[in-house]
Design a protein around this motif. Sequence first.
Motif, short mmCIF file in Angstrom:
data_model
loop_
_atom_site.label_atom_id
_atom_site.label_comp_id
_atom_site.label_asym_id
_atom_site.label_seq_id
_atom_site.Cartn_x
_atom_site.Cartn_y
_atom_site.Cartn_z
N GLU A 29 0.83 -1.21 0.00
CA GLU A 29 0.00 0.00 0.00
C GLU A 29 0.86 1.26 0.00
OE1 GLU A 29 -4.02 -0.67 2.42
OE2 GLU A 29 -2.25 -1.50 3.46
N MET A 30 1.96 1.21 0.75
CA MET A 30 2.87 2.34 0.83
C MET A 30 3.47 2.64 -0.56
SD MET A 30 4.45 4.23 3.29
CE MET A 30 6.02 4.88 3.76
N VAL A 31 3.96 1.62 -1.24
CA VAL A 31 4.53 1.82 -2.58
C VAL A 31 3.46 2.34 -3.54
CG1 VAL A 31 5.51 0.63 -4.58
CG2 VAL A 31 6.38 0.13 -2.30
N ARG A 32 2.25 1.76 -3.46
CA ARG A 32 1.16 2.20 -4.34
C ARG A 32 0.85 3.68 -4.11
NH1 ARG A 32 -1.65 -2.04 -3.93
NH2 ARG A 32 -2.63 -1.58 -1.95
N GLU A 33 0.78 4.11 -2.84
CA GLU A 33 0.47 5.51 -2.55
C GLU A 33 1.59 6.43 -3.01
OE1 GLU A 33 -0.87 6.33 1.39
OE2 GLU A 33 -2.38 4.76 1.33
N ILE A 34 2.84 6.01 -2.84
CA ILE A 34 3.97 6.82 -3.30
C ILE A 34 3.90 6.99 -4.82
CG2 ILE A 34 6.48 6.84 -3.62
CD1 ILE A 34 6.64 5.48 -0.81
N MET A 35 3.66 5.88 -5.52
CA MET A 35 3.61 5.93 -6.99
C MET A 35 2.43 6.77 -7.48
SD MET A 35 4.84 2.13 -8.08
CE MET A 35 4.97 2.54 -9.82
N GLU A 36 1.28 6.59 -6.86
CA GLU A 36 0.11 7.38 -7.26
C GLU A 36 0.36 8.86 -7.03
OE1 GLU A 36 -3.06 5.60 -5.00
OE2 GLU A 36 -3.39 4.03 -6.49
N ALA A 37 0.94 9.20 -5.87
CA ALA A 37 1.23 10.61 -5.58
C ALA A 37 2.22 11.18 -6.59
CB ALA A 37 1.78 10.75 -4.16
#
Length: 90
Positions: free
Chosen positions: A66-74
């Motif tokens: 989830e952390m990687v996904r949020e970083i990439m989305e941001a």
Amino acid sequence: MKTEKIKLGVPDKEGQLSIMFSKGGPRKGAGRKGFGVTKKLSLTLSEELWETFERRANSLHISKSEMVREIMEAFFLTESGNKDVTSIAD
């Protein structure tokens, strides 16, 4: 000791045999529904950066995925000009 009835089931996937209890168990269509495509990724970071990353994910009560996904989305939303994205690094 309580005994439960069990039955053997042959799921849709050929070559697999499963033991199913009288209640619950694997069912077609059961479980969390996906929302995207899953791909495996290997990432090399320094030990210090991994520790920081894992501490941050734990403090936010989210998984590393989830952390990687949020970083990439941001990153990608900000790059495309959408300035309404809040950073998880705050």
